[in-house]
Design a protein around this motif. Structure first.
Motif, mmCIF file in Angstrom:
data_model
loop_
_atom_site.group_PDB
_atom_site.id
_atom_site.type_symbol
_atom_site.label_atom_id
_atom_site.label_comp_id
_atom_site.label_asym_id
_atom_site.label_seq_id
_atom_site.Cartn_x
_atom_site.Cartn_y
_atom_site.Cartn_z
ATOM 1 N N VAL A 2 68.526 -43.782 68.342
ATOM 2 C CA VAL A 2 69.505 -43.966 69.403
ATOM 3 C C VAL A 2 70.296 -42.669 69.555
ATOM 4 O O VAL A 2 70.601 -41.994 68.572
ATOM 5 C CB VAL A 2 70.420 -45.165 69.081
ATOM 6 N N SER A 25 72.729 -44.606 73.894
ATOM 7 C CA SER A 25 71.631 -44.837 74.825
ATOM 8 C C SER A 25 70.590 -45.713 74.155
ATOM 9 O O SER A 25 70.501 -45.746 72.927
ATOM 10 C CB SER A 25 71.004 -43.506 75.244
ATOM 11 N N GLY A 26 69.829 -46.412 74.943
ATOM 12 C CA GLY A 26 68.778 -47.225 74.370
ATOM 13 C C GLY A 26 69.125 -48.703 74.372
ATOM 14 O O GLY A 26 70.276 -49.084 74.142
ATOM 15 N N ARG A 27 68.111 -49.519 74.623
ATOM 16 C CA ARG A 27 68.353 -50.954 74.750
ATOM 17 C C ARG A 27 68.486 -51.645 73.405
ATOM 18 O O ARG A 27 68.818 -52.822 73.366
ATOM 19 C CB ARG A 27 67.211 -51.579 75.541
ATOM 20 N N THR A 28 68.229 -50.920 72.309
ATOM 21 C CA THR A 28 68.286 -51.547 70.990
ATOM 22 C C THR A 28 69.614 -51.333 70.282
ATOM 23 O O THR A 28 69.745 -51.652 69.118
ATOM 24 C CB THR A 28 67.158 -51.007 70.088
ATOM 25 N N SER A 30 72.325 -52.894 70.211
ATOM 26 C CA SER A 30 72.944 -54.087 69.626
ATOM 27 C C SER A 30 72.326 -54.479 68.296
ATOM 28 O O SER A 30 72.856 -55.328 67.594
ATOM 29 C CB SER A 30 72.851 -55.257 70.602
ATOM 30 N N ASN A 74 78.594 -54.625 72.754
ATOM 31 C CA ASN A 74 77.144 -54.439 72.875
ATOM 32 C C ASN A 74 76.684 -54.463 74.336
ATOM 33 O O ASN A 74 75.659 -53.873 74.671
ATOM 34 C CB ASN A 74 76.406 -55.493 72.060
ATOM 35 N N ASN A 77 77.061 -50.937 75.265
ATOM 36 C CA ASN A 77 76.446 -49.974 74.340
ATOM 37 C C ASN A 77 77.472 -48.991 73.777
ATOM 38 O O ASN A 77 77.232 -47.780 73.719
ATOM 39 C CB ASN A 77 75.328 -49.191 75.037
#
Length: 122
Positions: A2, A25-28, A30, A74, A77
């Motif tokens: 991330v 950045s990034g959808r992960t 959380s 979350n 982000n």
């Protein structure tokens, strides 16, 4: 991995407050426990605070307990560090970092931001 970008640092008088933000950045995002560290000139990087992926558990260095609060959103982000009752000894570059497990050691964090300067004048 991330990518992390800190903001919110600056110059403040002793007793004042600042809120640091760390945008990821990034959808992960959380899924990552997060931490804040700081490094003063000539000193090693030290743990400040950590938070679990859900935000349900938080951990603090004794030196900041009761004055600093770590939190996260979350949906945005973002992880925050609210710093109150600042002291000159809090002066340092502050870094946010991501780890795979809740941790307090520098070596356990794999992704780091570039840091933001916090200066507390007496």
């Amino acid at each position: 991995q991330v990518q992390l970008v800190e903001s919110g640092g600056g110059l403040v008088q002793a007793g004042g407050s600042l809120r640091l933000s760390c945008a990821a950045s990034g959808r992960t995002f959380s899924t990552y426990p997060m931490g804040w560290f700081r490094q003063a000139p000539g000193k090693e990087r030290e743990f400040v605070a950590a938070i679990s992926w859900s935000g349900g558990s938080t951990y603090y260095a004794d030196s900041v307990k009761g004055r600093f609060t770590i939190s996260r959103d979350n949906a945005k982000n973002t992880v925050y560090l609210q710093m109150n009752s600042l002291k000159p000894e809090d002066t340092a570059v502050y870094y946010c970092a991501a780890s795979l497990v809740v941790a307090t050691q520098v070596a356990d964090f794999g992704s780091w931001g570039q840091g933001t300067q916090v200066t507390v004048s007496s």
